[in-house]
Motif scaffolding. Structure first.
Motif, mmCIF file in Angstrom:
data_model
loop_
_atom_site.group_PDB
_atom_site.id
_atom_site.type_symbol
_atom_site.label_atom_id
_atom_site.label_comp_id
_atom_site.label_asym_id
_atom_site.label_seq_id
_atom_site.Cartn_x
_atom_site.Cartn_y
_atom_site.Cartn_z
ATOM 1 N N GLU A 149 7.218 4.781 -0.731
ATOM 2 C CA GLU A 149 6.615 5.526 0.038
ATOM 3 C C GLU A 149 5.508 6.127 -0.029
ATOM 4 N N GLY A 150 4.838 6.509 0.785
ATOM 5 C CA GLY A 150 3.257 6.832 0.957
ATOM 6 C C GLY A 150 3.103 8.476 1.048
ATOM 7 N N LEU A 151 2.475 8.573 -0.243
ATOM 8 C CA LEU A 151 2.548 9.673 -0.087
ATOM 9 C C LEU A 151 1.308 10.859 -0.784
ATOM 10 N N ALA A 152 0.044 9.769 -0.305
ATOM 11 C CA ALA A 152 -1.436 10.337 -0.020
ATOM 12 C C ALA A 152 -2.171 9.852 0.189
ATOM 13 N N GLY A 153 -3.614 9.680 0.440
ATOM 14 C CA GLY A 153 -4.212 8.500 0.091
ATOM 15 C C GLY A 153 -5.487 8.881 -0.633
ATOM 16 N N GLY A 154 -6.848 8.203 -0.442
ATOM 17 C CA GLY A 154 -7.604 8.176 -1.902
ATOM 18 C C GLY A 154 -8.283 9.279 -1.877
ATOM 19 N N ALA A 155 -9.242 10.554 -1.064
ATOM 20 C CA ALA A 155 -9.745 11.340 -1.276
ATOM 21 C C ALA A 155 -9.197 12.588 -0.929
ATOM 22 N N PRO A 156 -9.295 13.808 -1.643
ATOM 23 C CA PRO A 156 -8.251 14.773 -1.358
ATOM 24 C C PRO A 156 -7.664 15.542 0.054
ATOM 25 N N GLY A 157 -7.129 15.605 -0.305
ATOM 26 C CA GLY A 157 -6.103 16.212 1.178
ATOM 27 C C GLY A 157 -6.000 15.047 1.548
ATOM 28 N N ALA A 158 -6.627 13.336 2.090
ATOM 29 C CA ALA A 158 -5.464 12.695 2.581
ATOM 30 C C ALA A 158 -4.969 12.384 2.799
ATOM 31 N N PRO A 159 -4.193 12.256 4.507
ATOM 32 C CA PRO A 159 -2.982 11.665 4.082
ATOM 33 C C PRO A 159 -3.100 9.510 4.153
ATOM 34 N N ALA A 160 -1.860 9.897 3.378
ATOM 35 C CA ALA A 160 -1.632 8.505 3.288
ATOM 36 C C ALA A 160 -1.800 7.590 4.300
ATOM 37 N N PRO A 161 -2.225 6.008 4.207
ATOM 38 C CA PRO A 161 -2.449 5.742 5.600
ATOM 39 C C PRO A 161 -1.455 4.711 6.118
ATOM 40 N N TYR A 162 -0.293 4.983 5.589
ATOM 41 C CA TYR A 162 1.430 3.836 5.411
ATOM 42 C C TYR A 162 1.895 4.729 5.608
ATOM 43 N N VAL A 163 2.869 4.611 6.046
ATOM 44 C CA VAL A 163 3.443 5.416 5.314
ATOM 45 C C VAL A 163 4.891 4.913 4.892
ATOM 46 N N ALA A 164 5.119 3.698 4.613
ATOM 47 C CA ALA A 164 5.581 2.451 3.801
ATOM 48 C C ALA A 164 5.201 1.320 3.779
ATOM 49 N N MET A 165 5.730 1.159 2.565
ATOM 50 C CA MET A 165 5.482 0.031 2.285
ATOM 51 C C MET A 165 6.517 -1.290 1.909
ATOM 52 N N CYS A 166 6.717 -2.504 2.392
ATOM 53 C CA CYS A 166 7.661 -3.112 1.756
ATOM 54 C C CYS A 166 6.540 -4.789 0.721
ATOM 55 N N HIS A 167 6.956 -5.251 0.040
ATOM 56 C CA HIS A 167 6.310 -6.464 0.038
ATOM 57 C C HIS A 167 7.674 -6.843 -0.834
ATOM 58 N N LEU A 168 6.829 -9.005 -0.199
ATOM 59 C CA LEU A 168 8.046 -9.162 -0.498
ATOM 60 C C LEU A 168 7.245 -10.573 -1.128
ATOM 61 N N LEU A 169 8.387 -11.629 -2.590
ATOM 62 C CA LEU A 169 7.663 -12.295 -3.242
ATOM 63 C C LEU A 169 8.694 -13.448 -2.608
ATOM 64 N N PHE A 170 7.406 -14.597 -2.316
ATOM 65 C CA PHE A 170 8.105 -15.935 -2.116
ATOM 66 C C PHE A 170 7.576 -16.939 -3.450
ATOM 67 N N ASP A 171 8.264 -18.157 -3.112
ATOM 68 C CA ASP A 171 7.095 -19.591 -3.997
ATOM 69 C C ASP A 171 6.224 -19.856 -3.230
ATOM 70 N N SER A 172 5.905 -20.291 -2.037
ATOM 71 C CA SER A 172 5.057 -20.754 -1.111
ATOM 72 C C SER A 172 5.481 -19.811 0.435
ATOM 73 N N VAL A 173 3.739 -19.915 1.673
ATOM 74 C CA VAL A 173 3.589 -19.767 2.671
ATOM 75 C C VAL A 173 4.866 -20.445 3.397
ATOM 76 N N ASP A 174 5.399 -21.913 2.629
ATOM 77 C CA ASP A 174 6.371 -22.425 3.509
ATOM 78 C C ASP A 174 7.836 -21.856 3.330
ATOM 79 N N GLU A 175 7.753 -21.481 1.615
ATOM 80 C CA GLU A 175 9.399 -21.445 1.671
ATOM 81 C C GLU A 175 9.660 -19.881 2.230
#
Lengths: 103, 103
Positions: free
Chosen positions: A44-70
């Motif tokens: 869940e996005g908390l903040a951006g990098g600069a002081p007071g900056a908003p998070a660029p993304y409200v949420a992110m999800c990362h999924l792992l696979f063995d390959s692009v084909d999979e």
């Protein structure tokens, strides 16, 4: 290893139901992708990098696979079901990136 | 757990030296952040979500910390050294996000 990142931009008026995402959407995704899915993270996005900056993304999800084909084989079979659930938790259109894991 | 994501936009004319990043920059970051750094991932962008779409980011790095305070204390001490090394591997300006890890 390949990582598929699904990133929901933190635009004006964005809505994101994190409880639904964690309790309903992601478990459904995990079940549908089955053994092809090697790992899953949600943030869940908390903040951006600069002081007071908003998070660029409200949420992110990362999924792992063995390959692009999979990934493509597993996701392709179930994409209509997964994509149809998006409006149940957000009005945002996610940005998607497929990456090669280097480290 | 808090994740700091450093994302390098895949803009026209972007250059990114992945070998330098993996062999020189990230080990230096790891050494400087020391025990505050709980995990590190690096990915190289392959593609976007739509067929034929480019990756939004040429590279992404994710750093794990116990808390925002731990990150700020560790990074704050060494940020001039870390930031000064960026031109050695890219002409891109990274987008930074601080996130709460939910899953």
């Amino acid at each position: 290893m390949v990582k598929v990142s699904v990133m929901y931009p933190n635009t004006t008026g964005v809505q994101f139901d994190m409880a639904y995402y964690l309790d309903r959407h992601m478990p459904m995704v995990g079940k549908l992708l089955g053994g092809a899915l090697k790992g899953m993270n949600v943030e869940e996005g908390l903040a951006g990098g600069a002081p007071g900056a908003p998070a660029p993304y409200v949420a992110m999800c990362h999924l792992l696979f063995d390959s692009v084909d999979e990934f493509q084989t597993a996701f392709g079979q179930h994409s209509p079901t997964i994509l149809a659930d998006i409006p149940n938790y957000t009005n945002s259109q996610p940005t998607v990136q497929i990456s090669q894991v280097k480290l």
